[in-house]
Design a protein around this motif. Structure first.
Motif, PDB file in Angstrom:
ATOM      1  N   ALA A 241     -13.516 -12.030  22.749  1.00  0.00           N
ATOM      2  CA  ALA A 241     -12.403 -12.960  22.953  1.00  0.00           C
ATOM      3  C   ALA A 241     -12.379 -14.048  21.889  1.00  0.00           C
ATOM      4  O   ALA A 241     -13.411 -14.628  21.539  1.00  0.00           O
ATOM      5  CB  ALA A 241     -12.497 -13.583  24.339  1.00  0.00           C
ATOM      6  N   GLY A 242     -11.177 -14.308  21.374  1.00  0.00           N
ATOM      7  CA  GLY A 242     -10.979 -15.399  20.431  1.00  0.00           C
ATOM      8  C   GLY A 242     -11.365 -15.092  19.005  1.00  0.00           C
ATOM      9  O   GLY A 242     -11.287 -15.974  18.142  1.00  0.00           O
ATOM     10  N   THR A 243     -11.756 -13.849  18.717  1.00  0.00           N
ATOM     11  CA  THR A 243     -12.224 -13.517  17.362  1.00  0.00           C
ATOM     12  C   THR A 243     -11.347 -12.466  16.681  1.00  0.00           C
ATOM     13  O   THR A 243     -11.741 -11.908  15.665  1.00  0.00           O
ATOM     14  CB  THR A 243     -13.675 -12.997  17.395  1.00  0.00           C
ATOM     15  N   PHE A 244     -10.177 -12.192  17.231  1.00  0.00           N
ATOM     16  CA  PHE A 244      -9.288 -11.200  16.640  1.00  0.00           C
ATOM     17  C   PHE A 244      -7.843 -11.611  16.864  1.00  0.00           C
ATOM     18  O   PHE A 244      -7.542 -12.415  17.741  1.00  0.00           O
ATOM     19  CB  PHE A 244      -9.542  -9.810  17.234  1.00  0.00           C
ATOM     20  N   ASP A 245      -6.964 -11.051  16.048  1.00  0.00           N
ATOM     21  CA  ASP A 245      -5.539 -11.342  16.155  1.00  0.00           C
ATOM     22  C   ASP A 245      -4.751 -10.072  15.816  1.00  0.00           C
ATOM     23  O   ASP A 245      -4.471  -9.801  14.637  1.00  0.00           O
ATOM     24  CB  ASP A 245      -5.144 -12.468  15.201  1.00  0.00           C
ATOM     25  N   PRO A 246      -4.400  -9.261  16.818  1.00  0.00           N
ATOM     26  CA  PRO A 246      -3.710  -7.993  16.552  1.00  0.00           C
ATOM     27  C   PRO A 246      -2.407  -8.150  15.780  1.00  0.00           C
ATOM     28  O   PRO A 246      -2.025  -7.243  15.027  1.00  0.00           O
ATOM     29  CB  PRO A 246      -3.443  -7.449  17.958  1.00  0.00           C
ATOM     30  N   GLU A 247      -1.729  -9.284  15.948  1.00  0.00           N
ATOM     31  CA  GLU A 247      -0.457  -9.475  15.257  1.00  0.00           C
ATOM     32  C   GLU A 247      -0.620  -9.420  13.747  1.00  0.00           C
ATOM     33  O   GLU A 247       0.279  -8.995  13.027  1.00  0.00           O
ATOM     34  CB  GLU A 247       0.189 -10.799  15.679  1.00  0.00           C
ATOM     35  N   ARG A 248      -1.774  -9.847  13.254  1.00  0.00           N
ATOM     36  CA  ARG A 248      -2.003  -9.831  11.809  1.00  0.00           C
ATOM     37  C   ARG A 248      -2.000  -8.412  11.261  1.00  0.00           C
ATOM     38  O   ARG A 248      -1.624  -8.179  10.112  1.00  0.00           O
ATOM     39  CB  ARG A 248      -3.324 -10.523  11.462  1.00  0.00           C
ATOM     40  N   ALA A 249      -2.415  -7.459  12.076  1.00  0.00           N
ATOM     41  CA  ALA A 249      -2.415  -6.062  11.635  1.00  0.00           C
ATOM     42  C   ALA A 249      -1.013  -5.472  11.582  1.00  0.00           C
ATOM     43  O   ALA A 249      -0.780  -4.471  10.902  1.00  0.00           O
ATOM     44  CB  ALA A 249      -3.290  -5.218  12.564  1.00  0.00           C
ATOM     45  N   LEU A 250      -0.083  -6.087  12.307  1.00  0.00           N
ATOM     46  CA  LEU A 250       1.277  -5.558  12.385  1.00  0.00           C
ATOM     47  C   LEU A 250       2.223  -6.242  11.418  1.00  0.00           C
ATOM     48  O   LEU A 250       3.397  -5.878  11.324  1.00  0.00           O
ATOM     49  CB  LEU A 250       1.795  -5.692  13.821  1.00  0.00           C
ATOM     50  N   GLU A 251       1.719  -7.218  10.683  1.00  0.00           N
ATOM     51  CA  GLU A 251       2.530  -7.967   9.723  1.00  0.00           C
ATOM     52  C   GLU A 251       2.341  -7.413   8.314  1.00  0.00           C
ATOM     53  O   GLU A 251       1.325  -6.793   7.991  1.00  0.00           O
ATOM     54  CB  GLU A 251       2.135  -9.449   9.749  1.00  0.00           C
ATOM     55  N   GLY A 252       3.318  -7.686   7.462  1.00  0.00           N
ATOM     56  CA  GLY A 252       3.167  -7.402   6.035  1.00  0.00           C
ATOM     57  C   GLY A 252       3.261  -5.950   5.632  1.00  0.00           C
ATOM     58  O   GLY A 252       2.787  -5.575   4.558  1.00  0.00           O
ATOM     59  N   TRP A 253       3.899  -5.133   6.439  1.00  0.00           N
ATOM     60  CA  TRP A 253       4.012  -3.722   6.087  1.00  0.00           C
ATOM     61  C   TRP A 253       5.126  -3.462   5.072  1.00  0.00           C
ATOM     62  O   TRP A 253       5.340  -2.313   4.660  1.00  0.00           O
ATOM     63  CB  TRP A 253       4.212  -2.871   7.337  1.00  0.00           C
ATOM     64  N   ASP A 254       5.812  -4.506   4.636  1.00  0.00           N
ATOM     65  CA  ASP A 254       6.801  -4.349   3.581  1.00  0.00           C
ATOM     66  C   ASP A 254       6.148  -4.342   2.202  1.00  0.00           C
ATOM     67  O   ASP A 254       6.804  -4.092   1.192  1.00  0.00           O
ATOM     68  CB  ASP A 254       7.849  -5.461   3.650  1.00  0.00           C
ATOM     69  N   ARG A 255       4.863  -4.649   2.168  1.00  0.00           N
ATOM     70  CA  ARG A 255       4.103  -4.548   0.918  1.00  0.00           C
ATOM     71  C   ARG A 255       2.917  -3.617   1.164  1.00  0.00           C
ATOM     72  O   ARG A 255       2.628  -3.248   2.283  1.00  0.00           O
ATOM     73  CB  ARG A 255       3.609  -5.924   0.465  1.00  0.00           C
ATOM     74  N   PHE A 256       2.227  -3.253   0.112  1.00  0.00           N
ATOM     75  CA  PHE A 256       1.122  -2.314   0.219  1.00  0.00           C
ATOM     76  C   PHE A 256      -0.209  -3.008  -0.052  1.00  0.00           C
ATOM     77  O   PHE A 256      -0.398  -3.611  -1.109  1.00  0.00           O
ATOM     78  CB  PHE A 256       1.314  -1.140  -0.745  1.00  0.00           C
ATOM     79  N   GLU A 257      -1.109  -2.899   0.926  1.00  0.00           N
ATOM     80  CA  GLU A 257      -2.443  -3.473   0.775  1.00  0.00           C
ATOM     81  C   GLU A 257      -3.184  -2.851  -0.407  1.00  0.00           C
ATOM     82  O   GLU A 257      -4.036  -3.491  -1.017  1.00  0.00           O
ATOM     83  CB  GLU A 257      -3.255  -3.255   2.051  1.00  0.00           C
ATOM     84  N   ILE A 258      -2.879  -1.602  -0.727  1.00  0.00           N
ATOM     85  CA  ILE A 258      -3.556  -0.943  -1.839  1.00  0.00           C
ATOM     86  C   ILE A 258      -3.247  -1.631  -3.169  1.00  0.00           C
ATOM     87  O   ILE A 258      -3.992  -1.495  -4.144  1.00  0.00           O
ATOM     88  CB  ILE A 258      -3.178   0.557  -1.900  1.00  0.00           C
ATOM     89  N   LEU A 259      -2.151  -2.424  -3.191  1.00  0.00           N
ATOM     90  CA  LEU A 259      -1.798  -3.184  -4.384  1.00  0.00           C
ATOM     91  C   LEU A 259      -2.184  -4.649  -4.273  1.00  0.00           C
ATOM     92  O   LEU A 259      -2.527  -5.289  -5.264  1.00  0.00           O
ATOM     93  CB  LEU A 259      -0.294  -3.073  -4.647  1.00  0.00           C
ATOM     94  N   ASP A 260      -2.133  -5.196  -3.102  1.00  0.00           N
ATOM     95  CA  ASP A 260      -2.439  -6.611  -2.891  1.00  0.00           C
ATOM     96  C   ASP A 260      -3.099  -6.796  -1.528  1.00  0.00           C
ATOM     97  O   ASP A 260      -2.432  -6.677  -0.507  1.00  0.00           O
ATOM     98  CB  ASP A 260      -1.151  -7.447  -2.962  1.00  0.00           C
ATOM     99  N   PRO A 261      -4.412  -7.030  -1.487  1.00  0.00           N
ATOM    100  CA  PRO A 261      -5.318  -7.397  -2.586  1.00  0.00           C
ATOM    101  C   PRO A 261      -5.805  -6.236  -3.422  1.00  0.00           C
ATOM    102  O   PRO A 261      -6.491  -6.434  -4.424  1.00  0.00           O
ATOM    103  CB  PRO A 261      -6.486  -8.036  -1.840  1.00  0.00           C
ATOM    104  N   GLY A 262      -5.496  -5.004  -3.042  1.00  0.00           N
ATOM    105  CA  GLY A 262      -5.845  -3.862  -3.857  1.00  0.00           C
ATOM    106  C   GLY A 262      -7.174  -3.230  -3.491  1.00  0.00           C
ATOM    107  O   GLY A 262      -7.899  -3.687  -2.610  1.00  0.00           O
ATOM    108  N   ILE A 263      -7.448  -2.131  -4.175  1.00  0.00           N
ATOM    109  CA  ILE A 263      -8.723  -1.434  -4.046  1.00  0.00           C
ATOM    110  C   ILE A 263      -9.478  -1.605  -5.351  1.00  0.00           C
ATOM    111  O   ILE A 263      -8.919  -1.441  -6.432  1.00  0.00           O
ATOM    112  CB  ILE A 263      -8.509   0.058  -3.729  1.00  0.00           C
ATOM    113  N   ALA A 264     -10.744  -1.955  -5.237  1.00  0.00           N
ATOM    114  CA  ALA A 264     -11.569  -2.212  -6.416  1.00  0.00           C
ATOM    115  C   ALA A 264     -12.502  -1.037  -6.674  1.00  0.00           C
ATOM    116  O   ALA A 264     -13.115  -0.502  -5.751  1.00  0.00           O
ATOM    117  CB  ALA A 264     -12.381  -3.488  -6.215  1.00  0.00           C
ATOM    118  N   VAL A 265     -12.598  -0.645  -7.934  1.00  0.00           N
ATOM    119  CA  VAL A 265     -13.470   0.450  -8.341  1.00  0.00           C
ATOM    120  C   VAL A 265     -14.794  -0.133  -8.821  1.00  0.00           C
ATOM    121  O   VAL A 265     -14.832  -1.048  -9.644  1.00  0.00           O
ATOM    122  CB  VAL A 265     -12.819   1.283  -9.465  1.00  0.00           C
TER     123      VAL A 265
END
Length: 453
Positions: A241-265
């Motif tokens: 309890a109090g250590t997660f926020d499901p709404e954050r996972a449902l936001e920002g799908w208009d951009r791609f996480e693979i680009l921002d912040p990206g994947i590092a090699v």
């Protein structure tokens, strides 16, 4: 809608035709890097024992094992290839995820793509959906999830593998939501086993479980689609309890996480949490301008407390432990000017010069806002003091590496010993062109060290 249904709707909306060109290229680079390190990792001594424990003799099934001839069930191939992909801790990283996004997804997809003879475009699209789910989920549970002791590459990677598998199977939103809910009961992996072969096994298990979740749903398995937000669901049980926020996972799908912040090699074949200290040490060695040899009196290292927690090993006993020793890695970088794949052989990793220096290496933690900051201070025997710092966020941008040729050089370093120079170069080119390939079989058979078809 439940959380799983909301997540499924977003993941199913990802289409190659509408994804940014840069996201598709990043996915292609990530798959190439993952296959390269998986082939290098396929020689890990514990993999044949794992295959024996599974009863996977390579004489049945439709899927290939990287670096080995034969045919395996898709599930066994996913487990073995996922473990190989993480065996060297050289696979790509995500700052948002605090883990390795590609290995569990690629391992599951590789097996299913061969079983279904999927096209290159279909695999890329499924990969994008899988890694986006992993990294968006990370936003809901980090950093507490990591600090609590979970290994996000596995506990979140299983959802990436499940999503990618479901996409390749053509699931609708309800089927994908059910697959994610099944995967909730299959998430596992804790950091106490870092520095042992169980850590890469986490990744193999995530690939296996994600693929299993999708396959069972395809055969009629049902689940509680409220498995994430339930009182005894993923968020409450894994975080609290109090250590997660499901709404954050449902936001920002208009951009791609693979680009921002990206994947590092990764540039160094070891734990990413030590890379900043390694890079600072390499800079110090360059500034010294000559072989440090016996010139070092003491070394002090500062890394973030979250990073030091699993890299504070003053005298590693095995090559694998050395991958998680910031003391060993910093000393090795100063003495040799590089960290290479050959530095972690159990019989040879503790060279006399490193062994003599390690008692004079001290690691400290810091609590600065930049958790990827690493500082190194070296006092020479003549009294000279050299200091430097670096911020290496678990690796470097794949676009920069491709432009400089370093991405291909890393791939060749990982694969030429298995395939030969000419075949390794051809395979790299084929992977980069996979978007237009009618199926993955030539690439899969080549990475399995079999004759091209």
């Amino acid at each position: 809608m439940t959380f799983a249904q909301e997540l499924a709707k977003r993941a199913n909306a990802i289409r190659l035709a509408t994804a940014p060109v840069e996201a598709v290229r990043a996915a292609t680079f990530a798959i190439a890097d993952t296959l390269g390190v998986a082939l290098a990792g396929s020689s890990a001594p514990y993999l044949d024992g794992l295959a024996s424990a599974l009863g996977a003799a390579g004489n049945h099934g439709a899927a290939s094992r990287i670096g080995r001839k034969g045919r395996y069930s898709a599930l066994h191939a996913a487990l073995l290839n996922g473990t190989a992909a993480h065996a060297l801790d050289f696979d790509d990283c995500s700052v948002a995820m605090s883990g390795h996004p590609s290995a569990p997804v690629v391992a599951a997809l590789l097996a299913l793509a061969e079983e279904r003879e999927a096209s290159g475009g279909a695999v890329l699209e499924a990969y994008l959906a899988g890694v986006e789910v992993e990294m968006h989920l990370a936003r809901a549970v980090m950093p507490h999830h990591y600090d609590k002791g979970w290994h996000p590459t596995a506990t979140l990677g299983v959802f990436g593998a499940a999503t990618a598998s479901a996409r390749l199977l053509g699931f609708d939103d309800d089927q994908l939501a059910s697959t994610l809910a099944v995967a909730v009961s299959m998430a596992s992996g804790i950091k106490s086993n870092f520095g042992s072969p169980v850590k890469p096994l986490h990744v193999g298990q995530a690939a296996f479980n994600g693929l299993l979740a999708a396959k069972t749903v395809a055969h009629g398995m049902t689940s509680n689609v409220a498995a994430f937000e339930h009182t005894y669901g993923f968020f409450e049980v894994f975080n609290g309890a109090g250590t997660f926020d499901p709404e954050r996972a449902l936001e920002g799908w208009d951009r791609f996480e693979i680009l921002d912040p990206g994947i590092a090699v990764k540039q160094h074949p070891c734990c990413g949490s030590a890379h900043s200290a390694i890079d600072a040490a390499l800079s110090i060695r360059k500034a010294w301008g000559r072989d440090v040899g016996d010139a070092i009196e003491t070394i002090e290292i500062w890394t973030h407390e979250r990073r030091l927690a699993h890299t504070n090993r003053s005298m590693p006993a095995t090559g694998l432990e050395a991958k998680f020793s910031v003391q060993f890695l910093t000393a090795k970088a100063l003495l040799d000017g590089m960290i290479s794949l050959g530095d972690f052989d159990d019989e040879r990793f503790m060279t006399p010069d490193v062994k003599a220096l390690l008692p004079r290496v001290v690691a400290h933690s810091h609590q600065e806002k930049n958790e990827y900051l690493g500082r190194v201070r070296v006092v020479m025997k003549d009294g000279t003091v050299l200091e430097d710092s670096a911020t290496t966020e678990l690796g470097r941008n794949s676009f920069d590496l491709h432009a400089s040729g370093e991405l291909e050089r890393k791939f060749l370093d990982c694969t030429r010993g298995h395939l030969g120079e000419a075949e390794a170069r051809l395979l790299f080119s084929d992977i980069l062109a996979v978007q237009d390939a009618p199926n993955w079989l030539p690439i899969i058979r080549a990475i399995a060290n079999e004759k091209r078809v």
